[in-house]
Design an enzyme around this catalytic site. Structure first.
Site, PDB file in Angstrom:
ATOM      1  N   GLY A 110      11.438  21.529 -15.708  1.00  0.00           N
ATOM      2  CA  GLY A 110      12.727  20.854 -15.599  1.00  0.00           C
ATOM      3  C   GLY A 110      12.840  20.138 -14.275  1.00  0.00           C
ATOM      4  O   GLY A 110      12.897  18.910 -14.200  1.00  0.00           O
TER       5      GLY A 110
ATOM      6  N   CYS B 211      37.287  25.415   1.652  1.00  0.00           N
ATOM      7  CA  CYS B 211      37.781  26.364   2.657  1.00  0.00           C
ATOM      8  C   CYS B 211      36.878  27.592   2.732  1.00  0.00           C
ATOM      9  O   CYS B 211      37.317  28.731   2.532  1.00  0.00           O
ATOM     10  CB  CYS B 211      39.217  26.787   2.329  1.00  0.00           C
ATOM     11  SG  CYS B 211      40.364  25.411   2.268  1.00  0.00           S
TER      12      CYS B 211
ATOM     13  N   GLU C 130       7.125  23.473 -20.138  1.00  0.00           N
ATOM     14  CA  GLU C 130       8.558  23.181 -20.215  1.00  0.00           C
ATOM     15  C   GLU C 130       9.164  23.089 -18.814  1.00  0.00           C
ATOM     16  O   GLU C 130      10.076  23.843 -18.482  1.00  0.00           O
ATOM     17  CB  GLU C 130       9.284  24.234 -21.066  1.00  0.00           C
ATOM     18  CG  GLU C 130       8.927  25.669 -20.701  1.00  0.00           C
ATOM     19  CD  GLU C 130       9.670  26.697 -21.528  1.00  0.00           C
ATOM     20  OE1 GLU C 130       9.897  26.458 -22.734  1.00  0.00           O
ATOM     21  OE2 GLU C 130      10.019  27.748 -20.959  1.00  0.00           O
TER      22      GLU C 130
END
Length: 403
Positions: free
Chosen positions: A272, A348, A270
């Site tokens: 990704g 910021c 599995e």
């Protein structure tokens, strides 16, 4: 692909005078990449896409005809997949499943639930019995071993919130075989011990170790094991380190002799990141260049609120420059030639940094930076709404065309 991305950037510049900020996903490239991966996998192996890497619905749709199924780790991810297909096989993982998520897994017919604790198993047995709903589970095991490869993120082989401690397998089996359990069926084991491993030989050895442990438990507890899920954890290199050699890894798997009693087991993977990372691009226009105490900073329209991966992982994200010739102002255009520049975002905070001291031949305000390898864990893990800046646009390359 670089030529296609550059052409799109110039098209976007012609359409609007606003600073460019966009994600570009190459669906054609993802499909071809997965087809190549599948072509060298063992016959009894299944490839699931872990959508946590990038749950974009267009990517799920692109992968639907190719992969065995999808791995999800929340109710939200489950619904994303079911929004594309009601029938595709789904694996449901995650260490903190709530009752409503287990109920959703039952109602949406997931193929296997990865059980991560005794409490979770007890809850699932109760919920399945009350709803008279059959389901199948894989016990996710946290192995007690020091033989696992060392990577940046370790999920097993040490104290961890992930999975069921190996010492509690016997108790879990007793619960599954108990009189109170009428609808939850044991199907095998799940392992996911690390993340971003770049060593195919070591990864193959790890999978072989999983098989050996499963065979040991099969004999000890007299189990009928149909599936062993070897998880993901296959890495992508963001610098000059060699990437994971999938063909080398699968060739070693083909040579692996399955332990006695597991010859017919289905071996699931599995991954990704390795499926989508190389086929996503984050484009951000330089809106200012400023010298400061001996250093140069390029401020982009965007930043870690769109692509948090480099800040999260502490790396310099690879990029290239797309020169843009137009300059609409009557004053000189800030520029760096043959120098170093630190690429920062519009937030910021000094942590809004994507690359430190990058060597550039030429960089001007108005040029666009293309951050490669931005298909996985870039947009998904970012704090999108911090400071309220607009989100990037999203474009998809499919059938050779932009959408």
């Amino acid at each position: 692909m670089k030529e296609k991305v550059v052409n799109l950037i110039h098209e976007l510049r012609e359409r609007s005078s606003e600073p460019i900020c966009a994600y570009i996903y190459d669906l054609d490239g993802i499909r071809q990449h997965v087809s190549n991966m599948l072509s060298v996998m063992p016959a009894q192996a299944g490839l699931f896409y872990a959508i946590k890497a990038n749950p974009d619905a267009r990517i799920i749709e692109a992968l639907l005809p190719l992969v065995t199924g999808f791995e999800v780790a929340s109710a939200g991810e489950l619904l994303k997949v079911r929004g594309v297909s009601e029938t595709v096989p789904v694996l449901f993982g995650g260490p903190g499943k709530k009752d409503y998520e287990l109920e959703l897994a039952l109602s949406h017919n997931v193929s296997y639930i990865h059980v991560e604790s005794l409490l979770e198993l007890r809850k699932l047995i109760l919920l399945a019995r009350e709803r008279k709903k059959d389901t199948h589970v894989l016990l996710r095991i946290n192995l007690r071993t020091d033989t696992l490869p060392q990577t940046k993120i370790q999920m097993g082989g040490r104290p961890s919130p992930f999975g069921l401690d190996e010492l509690f397998i016997g108790e879990a089996i007793s619960l599954l075989e108990g009189a109170d359990n009428t609808h939850v069926h044991f199907s095998g084991f799940h392992f996911h011990s690390l993340s971003n491993n770049l060593q195919p030989d070591v990864h193959a050895d790890m999978v072989h170790y999983y098989l050996q442990k499963a065979a040991e438990w099969k004999s000890k507890y007299d189990l009928d094991i149909k599936v062993i899920n070897a998880g993901g954890g296959i890495g992508v290199s963001y610098d000059d380190t060699p990437g994971f050699d999938w063909q080398r890894f699968t060739s070693l798997l083909v040579q692996t002799e399955f332990p006695s009693g597991l010859e017919d087991v289905q071996l699931y993977f599995e991954p990704g990141r390795v499926i989508v990372a190389d086929h996503g691009y984050y484009a951000a226009e330089v809106v200012d260049i400023k010298p400061s105490q001996g250093q140069n900073f390029a401020v982009i329209r965007g930043g870690t609120h769109h692509n948090r991966l480099p800040a999260s992982w502490g790396h310099n994200h690879p990029f290239y420059v797309v020169p843009v010739e137009s300059w609409p102002y009557p004053f000189p255009r800030p520029e760096i030639r043959q120098g170093k520049v630190t690429v920062v975002g519009e937030l910021c905070t000094p942590k809004d940094r994507l690359h430190t001291d990058a060597e550039v031949e030429s960089l001007r305000v108005g040029d666009v930076l293309i951050f490669e390898k931005s298909g996985a864990y870039c947009w998904t893990i970012s704090h999108h709404d911090f400071l309220g800046h607009p989100h990037p646009e999203f474009y998809y390359i499919t059938g050779g065309e932009y959408q």
